[in-house]
Design an enzyme around this catalytic site. Structure first.
Site, PDB file in Angstrom:
ATOM      1  N   ARG A  42       0.824  -1.215   0.000  1.00 15.58           N
ATOM      2  CA  ARG A  42       0.000   0.000   0.000  1.00 15.58           C
ATOM      3  C   ARG A  42       0.848   1.251   0.000  1.00 15.58           C
ATOM      4  NH1 ARG A  42      -3.155  -1.150   4.985  1.00 15.58           N
ATOM      5  NH2 ARG A  42      -2.183  -3.193   5.005  1.00 15.58           N
ATOM      6  N   GLU A  80       3.853  -9.488  14.574  1.00 13.09           N
ATOM      7  CA  GLU A  80       3.177  -9.872  15.812  1.00 13.09           C
ATOM      8  C   GLU A  80       3.407 -11.363  16.081  1.00 13.09           C
ATOM      9  OE1 GLU A  80      -0.755  -8.405  15.693  1.00 13.09           O
ATOM     10  OE2 GLU A  80      -1.144  -8.888  17.800  1.00 13.09           O
TER      11      GLU A  80
HETATM   12  O1  LIG Z   1       3.845  -0.815  11.646  1.00 12.33           O
HETATM   13  P1  LIG Z   1       3.678  -2.253  11.258  1.00 12.33           P
HETATM   14  O2  LIG Z   1       3.177  -3.107  12.384  1.00 12.33           O
HETATM   15  O3  LIG Z   1       4.905  -2.816  10.615  1.00 12.33           O
HETATM   16  O4  LIG Z   1       2.495  -2.306  10.198  1.00 12.33           O
HETATM   17  C1  LIG Z   1       2.368  -1.387   9.154  1.00 12.33           C
HETATM   18  C2  LIG Z   1       2.502  -2.066   7.826  1.00 12.33           C
HETATM   19  O5  LIG Z   1       1.439  -3.035   7.681  1.00 12.33           O
HETATM   20  C3  LIG Z   1       0.807  -2.834   6.417  1.00 12.33           C
HETATM   21  O6  LIG Z   1       1.480  -3.547   5.424  1.00 12.33           O
HETATM   22  P2  LIG Z   1       1.163  -5.078   5.088  1.00 12.33           P
HETATM   23  O7  LIG Z   1       2.457  -5.713   4.751  1.00 12.33           O
HETATM   24  O8  LIG Z   1       0.325  -5.683   6.167  1.00 12.33           O
HETATM   25  O9  LIG Z   1       0.181  -5.045   3.863  1.00 12.33           O
HETATM   26  P3  LIG Z   1       0.244  -4.528   2.353  1.00 12.33           P
HETATM   27  O10 LIG Z   1       1.097  -5.495   1.600  1.00 12.33           O
HETATM   28  O11 LIG Z   1      -1.207  -4.549   1.974  1.00 12.33           O
HETATM   29  O12 LIG Z   1       0.789  -3.128   2.335  1.00 12.33           O
HETATM   30  C4  LIG Z   1       0.950  -1.358   6.174  1.00 12.33           C
HETATM   31  O13 LIG Z   1       0.799  -1.030   4.809  1.00 12.33           O
HETATM   32  C5  LIG Z   1       2.332  -1.057   6.706  1.00 12.33           C
HETATM   33  O14 LIG Z   1       3.352  -1.262   5.718  1.00 12.33           O
HETATM   34  N1  LIG Z   2      -5.174  -1.996  11.540  1.00 12.23           N
HETATM   35  C1  LIG Z   2      -4.539  -1.854  10.362  1.00 12.23           C
HETATM   36  N2  LIG Z   2      -5.208  -1.383   9.290  1.00 12.23           N
HETATM   37  C2  LIG Z   2      -4.576  -1.246   8.099  1.00 12.23           C
HETATM   38  N3  LIG Z   2      -3.305  -1.573   7.902  1.00 12.23           N
HETATM   39  C3  LIG Z   2      -2.604  -2.051   8.943  1.00 12.23           C
HETATM   40  N4  LIG Z   2      -1.310  -2.454   9.045  1.00 12.23           N
HETATM   41  C4  LIG Z   2      -1.097  -2.850  10.308  1.00 12.23           C
HETATM   42  N5  LIG Z   2      -2.216  -2.736  11.043  1.00 12.23           N
HETATM   43  C5  LIG Z   2      -3.181  -2.222  10.191  1.00 12.23           C
END
Ligand SMILES: O=P(O)(O)OC[C@H]1O[C@H](OP(=O)(O)OP(=O)(O)O)[C@H](O)[C@@H]1O
Ligand SMILES: Nc1ncnc2[nH]cnc12
Length: 183
Positions: free
Chosen positions: A67, A104
């Site tokens: 994202r 986590e």
């Molecule tokens: O602060 P944190 O605990 O590290 O979480 C934040 C990350 O989690 C999500 O990415 P994710 O990899 O879950 O999904 P995406 O591939 O849809 O971006 C979000 O876009 C951040 O990059």
């Molecule tokens: N609660 C949440 N919503 C969207 N993106 C996330 N990435 C980590 N935690 C999230």
């Protein structure tokens, strides 16, 4: 916070959808797709983040898969700076630097092309959400290992009930962490 900053935050917040129990029970997922579908809100977001890059004196933009890419790519174009993708492991074809980090439950790994960052670069990291801070912290580590400097981290939204900010501020050592919205 200025009135203008508050109204920008309010507009952006109004375009984020809460999805309870996604992707697992107990998680309130912050869905940015309504914001992306609104050209006015997406433009305001892009312009605001590009302004932060200018203030920080950034010379390159790193976006975090997936994202983060959606936000960082138009910001890079708006700011007139190069876009550098930090990808989940195994997706980049060239020589990479890798950084493992804690989730986590379990671990994950992100990578950057080693040739994309070098000494003298000032890099702004852009992502949609700051939660635990693990992903952004790992990206900071990657940027520094490449010899570049971190100009700051800018996210659309910070989950204030998690310790991401404290963790990142400690990693940033004085460089700014900016969240346009805190929930
Ligand atoms: O602060 P944190 O605990 O590290 O979480 C934040 C990350 O989690 C999500 O990415 P994710 O990899 O879950 O999904 P995406 O591939 O849809 O971006 C979000 O876009 C951040 O990059
Ligand atoms: N609660 C949440 N919503 C969207 N993106 C996330 N990435 C980590 N935690 C999230």
């Amino acid at each position: 916070m200025s009135t203008e900053t508050q109204s920008t935050s309010d507009l952006l917040l109004s375009r984020i959808r809460d999805v309870p129990d996604y992707p697992k029970p107990g998680v309130m997922f912050k869905d940015i797709t309504p914001l992306l579908a609104d050209p006015e809100a997406f433009t305001i977001l892009t312009d605001t983040l590009a302004g932060l890059c200018a203030v920080a004196g950034a010379t390159k933009i790193v976006g975090l898969e997936a994202r983060g890419f959606i936000l960082a790519a138009p910001v890079a174009v708006r700011a007139g700076l190069g876009f550098i993708p930090v990808r989940k492991a195994g997706k980049l074809p060239g020589a990479t630097l890798s950084q493992a980090y804690e989730l986590e439950y379990g671990t994950a790994e992100i990578e950057v092309h080693a040739e994309d960052l070098a000494a003298g670069d000032r890099v702004m990291v852009i992502d949609d959400v700051l939660a635990t801070g693990g992903t952004a912290e790992a990206s900071i580590e990657l940027i520094r290992r490449a010899g570049a400097e971190v100009a700051g981290v800018a996210v659309l939204m910070e989950l204030g009930f998690l310790p991401g900010r404290a963790r990142l501020e400690s990693a940033l050592g004085g460089a700014p962490l900016t969240a346009l919205i805190t929930v």
